[in-house]
Design a protein around this motif. Structure first.
Motif, PDB file in Angstrom:
ATOM      1  N   ALA A 161       0.818  -1.204   0.000  1.00 49.06           N
ATOM      2  CA  ALA A 161       0.000   0.000   0.000  1.00 49.06           C
ATOM      3  C   ALA A 161       0.857   1.262   0.000  1.00 49.06           C
ATOM      4  CB  ALA A 161      -0.922  -0.001   1.214  1.00 49.06           C
ATOM      5  N   LYS A 162       2.016   1.198   0.635  1.00 48.99           N
ATOM      6  CA  LYS A 162       2.875   2.375   0.728  1.00 48.99           C
ATOM      7  C   LYS A 162       3.473   2.767  -0.620  1.00 48.99           C
ATOM      8  CE  LYS A 162       4.158   1.314   5.500  1.00 48.99           C
ATOM      9  NZ  LYS A 162       5.226   0.758   6.385  1.00 48.99           N
ATOM     10  N   ARG A 163       3.525   1.826  -1.569  1.00 53.69           N
ATOM     11  CA  ARG A 163       4.112   2.128  -2.882  1.00 53.69           C
ATOM     12  C   ARG A 163       3.088   2.021  -4.010  1.00 53.69           C
ATOM     13  NH1 ARG A 163       5.173  -1.050  -6.556  1.00 53.69           N
ATOM     14  NH2 ARG A 163       7.227  -0.235  -7.099  1.00 53.69           N
ATOM     15  N   GLY A 164       1.985   1.301  -3.774  1.00 53.96           N
ATOM     16  CA  GLY A 164       1.037   1.049  -4.847  1.00 53.96           C
ATOM     17  C   GLY A 164       1.560  -0.008  -5.803  1.00 53.96           C
ATOM     18  N   ILE A 165       0.662  -0.599  -6.574  1.00 57.28           N
ATOM     19  CA  ILE A 165       1.026  -1.581  -7.591  1.00 57.28           C
ATOM     20  C   ILE A 165       0.570  -1.003  -8.928  1.00 57.28           C
ATOM     21  CG2 ILE A 165       0.753  -3.969  -8.384  1.00 57.28           C
ATOM     22  CD1 ILE A 165       0.021  -4.724  -5.505  1.00 57.28           C
ATOM     23  N   VAL A 166       1.483  -0.381  -9.630  1.00 53.34           N
ATOM     24  CA  VAL A 166       1.150   0.352 -10.856  1.00 53.34           C
ATOM     25  C   VAL A 166       2.147  -0.033 -11.943  1.00 53.34           C
ATOM     26  CG1 VAL A 166       0.784   2.615 -11.887  1.00 53.34           C
ATOM     27  CG2 VAL A 166       0.335   2.279  -9.442  1.00 53.34           C
ATOM     28  N   GLY A 167       1.637  -0.483 -13.078  1.00 50.91           N
ATOM     29  CA  GLY A 167       2.513  -0.867 -14.173  1.00 50.91           C
ATOM     30  C   GLY A 167       1.710  -1.292 -15.380  1.00 50.91           C
ATOM     31  N   ARG A 168       2.391  -1.936 -16.316  1.00 53.92           N
ATOM     32  CA  ARG A 168       1.696  -2.409 -17.513  1.00 53.92           C
ATOM     33  C   ARG A 168       0.997  -3.719 -17.214  1.00 53.92           C
ATOM     34  NH1 ARG A 168       3.295  -4.359 -23.639  1.00 53.92           N
ATOM     35  NH2 ARG A 168       4.052  -6.204 -22.554  1.00 53.92           N
ATOM     36  N   GLY A 169      -0.299  -3.739 -17.490  1.00 50.85           N
ATOM     37  CA  GLY A 169      -1.071  -4.963 -17.346  1.00 50.85           C
ATOM     38  C   GLY A 169      -1.306  -5.617 -18.694  1.00 50.85           C
ATOM     39  N   ILE A 170      -1.403  -6.945 -18.674  1.00 48.35           N
ATOM     40  CA  ILE A 170      -1.767  -7.705 -19.871  1.00 48.35           C
ATOM     41  C   ILE A 170      -2.917  -8.633 -19.513  1.00 48.35           C
ATOM     42  CG2 ILE A 170      -1.061  -9.388 -21.612  1.00 48.35           C
ATOM     43  CD1 ILE A 170       1.782  -8.545 -21.279  1.00 48.35           C
ATOM     44  N   LEU A 171      -3.994  -8.564 -20.267  1.00 54.79           N
ATOM     45  CA  LEU A 171      -5.053  -9.560 -20.146  1.00 54.79           C
ATOM     46  C   LEU A 171      -4.663 -10.763 -20.988  1.00 54.79           C
ATOM     47  CD1 LEU A 171      -7.942 -10.171 -19.032  1.00 54.79           C
ATOM     48  CD2 LEU A 171      -8.746  -9.589 -21.339  1.00 54.79           C
ATOM     49  N   ILE A 172      -4.569 -11.923 -20.361  1.00 57.78           N
ATOM     50  CA  ILE A 172      -4.343 -13.178 -21.080  1.00 57.78           C
ATOM     51  C   ILE A 172      -5.677 -13.920 -21.081  1.00 57.78           C
ATOM     52  CG2 ILE A 172      -3.015 -15.318 -21.199  1.00 57.78           C
ATOM     53  CD1 ILE A 172      -0.750 -14.000 -19.811  1.00 57.78           C
ATOM     54  N   ASP A 173      -6.422 -13.752 -22.161  1.00 59.70           N
ATOM     55  CA  ASP A 173      -7.783 -14.281 -22.237  1.00 59.70           C
ATOM     56  C   ASP A 173      -7.734 -15.711 -22.789  1.00 59.70           C
ATOM     57  OD1 ASP A 173     -10.484 -14.777 -22.477  1.00 59.70           O
ATOM     58  OD2 ASP A 173     -10.947 -12.741 -23.175  1.00 59.70           O
ATOM     59  N   VAL A 174      -7.478 -16.636 -21.883  1.00 56.50           N
ATOM     60  CA  VAL A 174      -7.321 -18.034 -22.284  1.00 56.50           C
ATOM     61  C   VAL A 174      -8.620 -18.593 -22.851  1.00 56.50           C
ATOM     62  CG1 VAL A 174      -6.815 -20.362 -21.443  1.00 56.50           C
ATOM     63  CG2 VAL A 174      -5.468 -18.424 -20.628  1.00 56.50           C
ATOM     64  N   GLN A 175      -9.739 -18.295 -22.232  1.00 60.49           N
ATOM     65  CA  GLN A 175     -11.009 -18.820 -22.720  1.00 60.49           C
ATOM     66  C   GLN A 175     -11.264 -18.414 -24.164  1.00 60.49           C
ATOM     67  OE1 GLN A 175     -14.724 -17.120 -21.345  1.00 60.49           O
ATOM     68  NE2 GLN A 175     -15.688 -19.128 -21.262  1.00 60.49           N
ATOM     69  N   ALA A 176     -11.103 -17.137 -24.474  1.00 56.96           N
ATOM     70  CA  ALA A 176     -11.383 -16.651 -25.825  1.00 56.96           C
ATOM     71  C   ALA A 176     -10.384 -17.192 -26.829  1.00 56.96           C
ATOM     72  CB  ALA A 176     -11.377 -15.127 -25.843  1.00 56.96           C
ATOM     73  N   ALA A 177      -9.112 -17.236 -26.449  1.00 55.92           N
ATOM     74  CA  ALA A 177      -8.085 -17.671 -27.387  1.00 55.92           C
ATOM     75  C   ALA A 177      -8.218 -19.150 -27.721  1.00 55.92           C
ATOM     76  CB  ALA A 177      -6.700 -17.384 -26.817  1.00 55.92           C
ATOM     77  N   LEU A 178      -8.419 -19.984 -26.697  1.00 59.03           N
ATOM     78  CA  LEU A 178      -8.526 -21.415 -26.970  1.00 59.03           C
ATOM     79  C   LEU A 178      -9.773 -21.730 -27.794  1.00 59.03           C
ATOM     80  CD1 LEU A 178      -7.246 -23.198 -23.734  1.00 59.03           C
ATOM     81  CD2 LEU A 178      -5.986 -22.382 -25.736  1.00 59.03           C
ATOM     82  N   CYS A 315     -11.071  -5.547 -24.690  1.00 58.26           N
ATOM     83  CA  CYS A 315      -9.818  -5.935 -25.341  1.00 58.26           C
ATOM     84  C   CYS A 315     -10.081  -6.678 -26.643  1.00 58.26           C
ATOM     85  CB  CYS A 315      -8.981  -6.809 -24.399  1.00 58.26           C
ATOM     86  SG  CYS A 315      -8.314  -5.929 -22.964  1.00 58.26           S
ATOM     87  N   ALA A 316     -11.103  -7.542 -26.633  1.00 62.01           N
ATOM     88  CA  ALA A 316     -11.418  -8.299 -27.847  1.00 62.01           C
ATOM     89  C   ALA A 316     -11.933  -7.379 -28.950  1.00 62.01           C
ATOM     90  CB  ALA A 316     -12.445  -9.379 -27.530  1.00 62.01           C
ATOM     91  N   ALA A 317     -12.635  -6.313 -28.571  1.00 62.71           N
ATOM     92  CA  ALA A 317     -13.242  -5.424 -29.562  1.00 62.71           C
ATOM     93  C   ALA A 317     -12.206  -4.698 -30.397  1.00 62.71           C
ATOM     94  CB  ALA A 317     -14.167  -4.427 -28.874  1.00 62.71           C
ATOM     95  N   ASP A 318     -11.093  -4.271 -29.780  1.00 65.37           N
ATOM     96  CA  ASP A 318     -10.090  -3.529 -30.558  1.00 65.37           C
ATOM     97  C   ASP A 318      -8.736  -4.236 -30.620  1.00 65.37           C
ATOM     98  OD1 ASP A 318      -9.070  -3.157 -28.012  1.00 65.37           O
ATOM     99  OD2 ASP A 318      -9.403  -1.000 -27.959  1.00 65.37           O
ATOM    100  N   ARG A 319      -8.706  -5.475 -30.110  1.00 63.39           N
ATOM    101  CA  ARG A 319      -7.494  -6.305 -30.183  1.00 63.39           C
ATOM    102  C   ARG A 319      -6.316  -5.632 -29.474  1.00 63.39           C
ATOM    103  NH1 ARG A 319      -7.907 -11.313 -30.982  1.00 63.39           N
ATOM    104  NH2 ARG A 319      -5.856 -11.420 -31.980  1.00 63.39           N
ATOM    105  N   GLN A 320      -6.603  -4.907 -28.418  1.00 58.74           N
ATOM    106  CA  GLN A 320      -5.565  -4.280 -27.604  1.00 58.74           C
ATOM    107  C   GLN A 320      -5.655  -4.885 -26.201  1.00 58.74           C
ATOM    108  OE1 GLN A 320      -3.202  -2.091 -28.603  1.00 58.74           O
ATOM    109  NE2 GLN A 320      -3.985  -2.150 -30.696  1.00 58.74           N
ATOM    110  N   TYR A 321      -4.646  -5.625 -25.818  1.00 67.79           N
ATOM    111  CA  TYR A 321      -4.710  -6.399 -24.577  1.00 67.79           C
ATOM    112  C   TYR A 321      -3.797  -5.856 -23.479  1.00 67.79           C
ATOM    113  CZ  TYR A 321      -7.369  -9.781 -27.274  1.00 67.79           C
ATOM    114  OH  TYR A 321      -8.337 -10.394 -28.041  1.00 67.79           O
ATOM    115  N   THR A 322      -3.185  -4.720 -23.695  1.00 70.63           N
ATOM    116  CA  THR A 322      -2.349  -4.117 -22.673  1.00 70.63           C
ATOM    117  C   THR A 322      -3.003  -2.830 -22.168  1.00 70.63           C
ATOM    118  OG1 THR A 322      -1.042  -2.839 -24.260  1.00 70.63           O
ATOM    119  CG2 THR A 322      -0.256  -5.057 -23.709  1.00 70.63           C
ATOM    120  N   PHE A 323      -2.638  -2.411 -20.979  1.00 70.22           N
ATOM    121  CA  PHE A 323      -3.276  -1.259 -20.346  1.00 70.22           C
ATOM    122  C   PHE A 323      -2.435  -0.839 -19.148  1.00 70.22           C
ATOM    123  CE2 PHE A 323      -5.190  -5.388 -19.511  1.00 70.22           C
ATOM    124  CZ  PHE A 323      -4.884  -5.582 -18.173  1.00 70.22           C
TER     125      PHE A 323
END
Length: 346
Positions: A161-178, A315-323
């Motif tokens: 909490a003192k530093r926060g968890i902030v960075g690049r996220g990636i959605l790994i959508d296993v259900q949709a991909a498989l 993410c699926a709508a615009d094929r952008q999976y990072t945020f």
């Protein structure tokens, strides 16, 4: 010739961690110093966070947590919290708060509190003290006596909490991909997601993992859970229902899952399931637990019960999976876990 000590200047491979003789095999202990309490969150450098912020495209925000009283019942002692709303200022109560006042009784203001709030009873981060390794103890060799709720407690979520968890996220959508790749996958099963599944999903999405990324693993389990009736949900979250109870897909309970996450040098991983790893393990006699590897040995935060369906659709709508990923856990001194208070900003 004596081998050089492991160093963050060149992050070691998992095989090198398994070959350690100066610390538990397969551990990152000491890599960020003998007093470290952050584990893989050390990979969230200012430079990496700045790059992640620069990648925001639309500014749309996707909350990733459930209401605090949901889903409830996963572990019998974790009761749902009770929310009390108090009214203050009624003359008959001499300025003392009460829950009995009617809205037209002349109260001045409201106050509220929660009873029975289990910090890991809903969407959650598992802190580094949540799991103790049966042989080696706590992350980085922190003594049990140093883990408590008092002043000077170590390894608690307050360190996050003192530093926060902030960075690049990636959605790994296993259900949709498989599904797109024509591979069978049942979100209500205990399917073990393999390293190949992860690699194929990332290739399908056109994304590569970078050091310090936060991975969000979508299996569809949570969406399936809320799409079913009350009887199904009660059975899934209870015990004694062998047909459905506690069945959830997740990373395969195998050392290769630990190796994949470490060798990609991710800062944290979270999922829309009950435990990130598949549940139950395929072998009832299995004693190997990914939680025992990730938390006390590697020092990697784990997120469970997250809501990822809305983010998955975007993410699926615009094929952008990072945020840009932002999470500020509760500043609870010595806390074992916390609601994630997490959002994805695209």
């Amino acid at each position: 010739m004596e081998e050089p000590a492991l160093s963050v200047d060149r992050l070691p491979t998992y095989k090198e961690l398994l070959a350690r003789t100066d610390a538990p095999r397969g551990s990152s202990w000491g890599l960020w110093g003998p007093e470290d309490q952050l584990g893989t969150l050390n990979l969230l450098t200012d430079e990496r966070t700045a790059r992640a912020a620069a990648g925001v495209r639309t500014g749309s925000v996707y909350p990733l947590g459930l209401p605090l009283h949901e889903p409830g019942g996963a572990i019998v002692w974790r009761t749902k919290p009770t929310h009390h709303i108090l009214h203050v200022g009624h003359e008959a109560h001499d300025m003392r708060p009460t829950e009995a006042d009617e809205p037209d009784s002349g109260f001045v203001d409201r106050d509220d509190y929660l009873d029975g709030l289990y910090l890991q009873g809903s969407s959650q981060w598992d802190g580094l003290t949540h799991i103790r390794h049966p042989e080696h103890g706590n992350y980085n060799g922190v003594p049990d006596a140093d883990i408590h709720g008092g002043e000077g407690s170590r390894l608690g979520v307050d360190q996050w909490a003192k530093r926060g968890i902030v960075g690049r996220g990636i959605l790994i959508d296993v259900q949709a991909a498989l599904a797109a790749l024509g591979r069978p996958f049942d979100p209500s099963s205990n399917y073990g997601i393999t390293a190949r599944d992860l690699d194929d999903t990332l290739e399908y999405q056109g994304v590569e993992v970078e050091t310090g990324d936060i991975l969000l693993l979508r299996t569809g389990w949570m969406g399936n859970f809320y799409a079913r009736d009350d009887a199904y949900r009660e059975a899934v979250l209870g015990f004694g229902h062998d047909d459905v109870s506690q069945h959830a897909p997740g990373l395969a309970v195998d050392r290769s899952s630990v190796e994949w996450l470490w060798d990609h040098h991710v800062a944290a991983v979270a999922s829309d399931t009950i435990g990130v790893e598949q549940s139950p393990a395929p072998d009832p006699a299995q004693t190997f637990s990914l939680h025992q590897q990730w938390l006390p040995l590697i020092g990697m935060p784990l997120g469970e019960y997250w809501w990822l369906d809305d983010l998955g659709s975007a993410c699926a709508a615009d094929r952008q999976y990072t945020f840009l990923f932002v999470s500020v856990p509760l500043n609870v001194r010595g806390g074992v876990g916390s609601p994630p208070q997490a959002v994805a900003i695209r």
